[in-house]
Design a protein around this motif. Structure first.
Motif, PDB file in Angstrom:
ATOM      1  N   LYS A 181     -21.393 -25.690  23.367  1.00 30.43           N
ATOM      2  CA  LYS A 181     -21.529 -24.564  22.440  1.00 30.43           C
ATOM      3  C   LYS A 181     -22.858 -23.851  22.649  1.00 30.43           C
ATOM      4  N   ASP A 182     -23.931 -24.630  22.752  1.00 24.14           N
ATOM      5  CA  ASP A 182     -25.260 -24.038  22.965  1.00 24.14           C
ATOM      6  C   ASP A 182     -25.326 -23.319  24.306  1.00 24.14           C
ATOM      7  N   LEU A 183     -24.669 -23.895  25.321  1.00 23.00           N
ATOM      8  CA  LEU A 183     -24.654 -23.280  26.646  1.00 23.00           C
ATOM      9  C   LEU A 183     -23.944 -21.927  26.609  1.00 23.00           C
ATOM     10  N   PHE A 184     -22.799 -21.869  25.933  1.00 22.92           N
ATOM     11  CA  PHE A 184     -22.073 -20.601  25.805  1.00 22.92           C
ATOM     12  C   PHE A 184     -22.899 -19.550  25.065  1.00 22.92           C
ATOM     13  N   ARG A 185     -23.570 -19.968  23.989  1.00 23.58           N
ATOM     14  CA  ARG A 185     -24.387 -19.012  23.222  1.00 23.58           C
ATOM     15  C   ARG A 185     -25.530 -18.456  24.070  1.00 23.58           C
ATOM     16  N   GLU A 186     -26.215 -19.338  24.796  1.00 21.52           N
ATOM     17  CA  GLU A 186     -27.329 -18.880  25.639  1.00 21.52           C
ATOM     18  C   GLU A 186     -26.828 -18.030  26.789  1.00 21.52           C
ATOM     19  N   TYR A 187     -25.691 -18.395  27.324  1.00 19.11           N
ATOM     20  CA  TYR A 187     -25.089 -17.671  28.444  1.00 19.11           C
ATOM     21  C   TYR A 187     -24.774 -16.226  28.049  1.00 19.11           C
ATOM     22  N   THR A 188     -24.157 -16.047  26.869  1.00 23.26           N
ATOM     23  CA  THR A 188     -23.843 -14.688  26.417  1.00 23.26           C
ATOM     24  C   THR A 188     -25.106 -13.951  25.971  1.00 23.26           C
ATOM     25  N   ARG A 189     -26.080 -14.677  25.425  1.00 20.67           N
ATOM     26  CA  ARG A 189     -27.337 -14.037  25.024  1.00 20.67           C
ATOM     27  C   ARG A 189     -28.028 -13.399  26.227  1.00 20.67           C
ATOM     28  N   ARG A 190     -27.826 -13.981  27.396  1.00 18.30           N
ATOM     29  CA  ARG A 190     -28.423 -13.460  28.632  1.00 18.30           C
ATOM     30  C   ARG A 190     -27.594 -12.343  29.260  1.00 18.30           C
TER      31      ARG A 190
END
Length: 260
Positions: A181-190
């Motif tokens: 979940k954290d990876l997806f959030r950071e991925y889209t934030r970038r």
């Protein structure tokens, strides 16, 4: 399409259709996922979600319509389109006679990437999912959950701008699910994009920027939670909206079964 206006399109589906004889699995689907969005894709079993995602990934050939990934037409330029995409299927099929690290090198090699940079990314991804101690072990020794984590790592190893994922939390322990979940959030934030199919409505409601709901091969609703609630005229939870839109009369069916 809600938040898609004014932002670069990363997934563009136009009049997409998939037929098997007289049965239509996906019917004239139009959908846009912009840059930086985590898009949730919901629907009951048999609604056409997995078929759609496999067409986006280039695994299934559409009967009609088109798919563009990061501006590349999947039919006209499949290599560029697939290079821009990381696909995480719901079932982790992996070459069992490779080690975890060898599998990541193989996955990166499919996209023309190799060398020290790939090894560095592979080591980092395996460590992220607590697989660093298993990177030189054959995949045949991995549990189902470990294989799922390896498949997830392989989707990220070539650094694609778009991730398409079918039921990402299946087989994951709570720690790994939180990491993903954290990876997806950071991925889209970038500025990257994720299209995620899930049956876990709480995950979709808590994570996704927009949500699309499929029913019988058609997109019956699409928007933010606020837009979906506005369309329903109530301040409902996603579960209530989902059940109403997909026509699942659960309460009535339960009463009929118990009475019978």
């Amino acid at each position: 399409m809600g938040r898609s206006s004014g932002r670069r399109t990363m997934i563009e589906i136009s009049s997409l259709c998939k037929r098997y004889g007289s049965f239509t699995a996906v019917r004239s689907l139009d959908l846009v996922v912009p840059k930086g969005e985590l898009f949730g894709f919901l629907g009951p079993n048999g609604a056409g979600k997995t078929t759609t995602m496999r067409m986006i990934a280039g695994i299934l050939q559409p009967t009609a319509g088109s798919v563009r990934i990061a501006g590349h037409d999947l039919r006209a330029d499949p290599i560029s389109a697939k290079r821009a995409l990381g696909f995480i299927p719901d079932r982790p099929f992996i070459y069992e006679k490779l080690t975890g690290m060898e599998f990541l090198r193989f996955a990166a090699g499919l996209y023309g990437e190799q060398g020290a940079a790939v090894d560095k990314r592979g080591i980092e991804l395996l460590a992220l999912f607590d697989l660093d101690g298993w990177r030189d072990e054959l995949v045949e020794c991995y549990s189902h959950g470990m294989r799922q984590k390896l498949i997830i790592a392989s989707a990220f190893v070539h650094r694609p701008p778009v991730i398409v994922v079918d039921e990402p939390m299946v087989g994951l322990d709570p720690k790994s699910a939180k990491i993903l979940k954290d990876l997806f959030r950071e991925y889209t934030r970038r500025g990257h994009s994720v299209m995620m199919s899930t049956h876990t409505l709480e995950i979709a409601e808590g994570m996704c920027d927009r949500i699309g709901i499929m029913q019988r091969g058609e997109l019956v609703a699409c928007g933010t939670m606020q837009q979906l609630r506005g369309a329903s005229g109530n301040d409902d939870a996603l579960e209530d909206i989902f059940l109403r839109l997909t026509g699942d009369n659960v309460a009535r069916e339960l009463v009929e079964v118990l009475d019978a």
